[in-house]
Design a protein around this motif. Structure first.
Motif, PDB file in Angstrom:
ATOM      1  N   ILE A  70       0.836  -1.195   0.000  1.00 13.66           N
ATOM      2  CA  ILE A  70       0.000   0.000   0.000  1.00 13.66           C
ATOM      3  C   ILE A  70       0.873   1.247   0.000  1.00 13.66           C
ATOM      4  N   GLN A  71       0.353   2.288  -0.630  1.00 19.13           N
ATOM      5  CA  GLN A  71       1.000   3.602  -0.640  1.00 19.13           C
ATOM      6  C   GLN A  71      -0.016   4.628  -0.158  1.00 19.13           C
ATOM      7  N   TYR A  72       0.464   5.552   0.664  1.00 17.66           N
ATOM      8  CA  TYR A  72      -0.367   6.646   1.158  1.00 17.66           C
ATOM      9  C   TYR A  72       0.192   7.943   0.587  1.00 17.66           C
ATOM     10  N   ARG A  73      -0.677   8.806   0.061  1.00 16.85           N
ATOM     11  CA  ARG A  73      -0.216  10.057  -0.533  1.00 16.85           C
ATOM     12  C   ARG A  73      -0.898  11.303   0.027  1.00 16.85           C
ATOM     13  N   LYS A  74      -2.129  11.159   0.485  1.00 16.51           N
ATOM     14  CA  LYS A  74      -2.880  12.317   0.963  1.00 16.51           C
ATOM     15  C   LYS A  74      -3.701  11.891   2.176  1.00 16.51           C
ATOM     16  N   ARG A  75      -3.769  12.754   3.154  1.00 14.42           N
ATOM     17  CA  ARG A  75      -4.535  12.455   4.368  1.00 14.42           C
ATOM     18  C   ARG A  75      -6.032  12.467   4.091  1.00 14.42           C
ATOM     19  N   ILE A  76      -6.723  11.570   4.751  1.00 12.80           N
ATOM     20  CA  ILE A  76      -8.184  11.575   4.759  1.00 12.80           C
ATOM     21  C   ILE A  76      -8.585  12.023   6.153  1.00 12.80           C
ATOM     22  N   ARG A  77      -9.295  13.123   6.221  1.00 15.66           N
ATOM     23  CA  ARG A  77      -9.682  13.726   7.493  1.00 15.66           C
ATOM     24  C   ARG A  77     -11.108  13.323   7.867  1.00 15.66           C
ATOM     25  N   ALA A  78     -11.444  13.514   9.118  1.00 17.60           N
ATOM     26  CA  ALA A  78     -12.801  13.217   9.600  1.00 17.60           C
ATOM     27  C   ALA A  78     -13.828  13.938   8.738  1.00 17.60           C
ATOM     28  N   PHE A  79     -14.848  13.225   8.383  1.00 20.34           N
ATOM     29  CA  PHE A  79     -16.009  13.684   7.619  1.00 20.34           C
ATOM     30  C   PHE A  79     -15.737  13.888   6.127  1.00 20.34           C
ATOM     31  N   ASP A  80     -14.517  13.634   5.652  1.00 14.90           N
ATOM     32  CA  ASP A  80     -14.259  13.684   4.208  1.00 14.90           C
ATOM     33  C   ASP A  80     -15.125  12.640   3.511  1.00 14.90           C
ATOM     34  N   LYS A  81     -15.632  12.997   2.335  1.00 16.82           N
ATOM     35  CA  LYS A  81     -16.356  12.038   1.516  1.00 16.82           C
ATOM     36  C   LYS A  81     -15.326  11.282   0.685  1.00 16.82           C
ATOM     37  N   VAL A  82     -15.328   9.967   0.805  1.00 17.73           N
ATOM     38  CA  VAL A  82     -14.329   9.114   0.185  1.00 17.73           C
ATOM     39  C   VAL A  82     -14.971   8.286  -0.925  1.00 17.73           C
ATOM     40  N   THR A  83     -14.284   8.199  -2.049  1.00 18.39           N
ATOM     41  CA  THR A  83     -14.651   7.267  -3.118  1.00 18.39           C
ATOM     42  C   THR A  83     -13.623   6.151  -3.097  1.00 18.39           C
ATOM     43  N   LEU A  84     -14.099   4.919  -2.981  1.00 20.51           N
ATOM     44  CA  LEU A  84     -13.225   3.755  -2.959  1.00 20.51           C
ATOM     45  C   LEU A  84     -13.428   2.985  -4.255  1.00 20.51           C
ATOM     46  N   LYS A  85     -12.344   2.797  -5.003  1.00 19.51           N
ATOM     47  CA  LYS A  85     -12.408   2.085  -6.279  1.00 19.51           C
ATOM     48  C   LYS A  85     -11.712   0.737  -6.159  1.00 19.51           C
TER      49      LYS A  85
END
Length: 180
Positions: A87-102
């Protein structure tokens, strides 16, 4: 704690999507959407890296249900296994962000199905994972040809290429168990 309610909700939503004709083949990409919850974040107020991997389960579940694999898992009494991942992480996902998972299949060989998953916020990629997955019967991984036959896709071929093939080769060189 494992997000059992989210998991059940994902199954129900995927089944409803499939019933409405929004099915997938192994050539398609699944997309699901959710919000980063307070139970997903760590002490830095961003999605915990372990939670990312757990939520990737939801994407694979949606893909399995909508592609018909979920039905075959029940019918054939098969199971699913993850045998490796990177896995690679590039950008933080913060609380309440709307996430699209593909979620999409990027290759398979005689034994394994390679799946690529990614999380996106506001059109920007946040993390990406490559997984070696398999279908099991009686605790043993079965051949992908059998899975494709049952799925009515026995003529489909997608040999691993590029970074997927390179990962397979480099992972085979990794000693197991790791040496001190």
């Amino acid at each position: 704690m494992y997000p059992f309610i989210r998991y059940a909700s994902t199954i129900a939503h995927a089944a409803l999507q499939a019933k409405r004709g929004h099915t997938l083949t192994f050539k398609d990409t699944s997309e699901i959407h959710f919000r980063c919850r307070l139970s997903d974040i760590d002490n830095f107020l961003e999605m915990n890296n372990g939670r990312v991997l757990t939520l990737y389960d939801l994407g694979r579940t949606d893909f399995a249900v909508r592609s018909g694999l979920g039905r075959q898992l029940l019918k054939q009494r098969w199971g699913l296994v993850v045998a490796g991942s990177t896995i690679q992480y590039r950008k933080r996902i913060r609380a309440f962000d709307k996430v699209t998972l593909k979620t999409r299949v990027v290759g398979f060989d005689e034994r394994w199905i390679y799946i690529e998953q990614s999380m996106w916020v506001k059109g920007k990629p946040c993390s990406s994972a490559l997984l070696r997955t398999g279908v099991t019967e009686g605790g043993k991984v079965i051949k992908t040809a059998r899975i494709l036959e049952v799925m009515g896709q026995s003529d489909w071929q997608l040999p691993p290429t590029g970074y997927v093939a390179e990962w397979i080769i480099s992972d085979a060189d990794r000693p197991w168990p790791p040496q001190d």
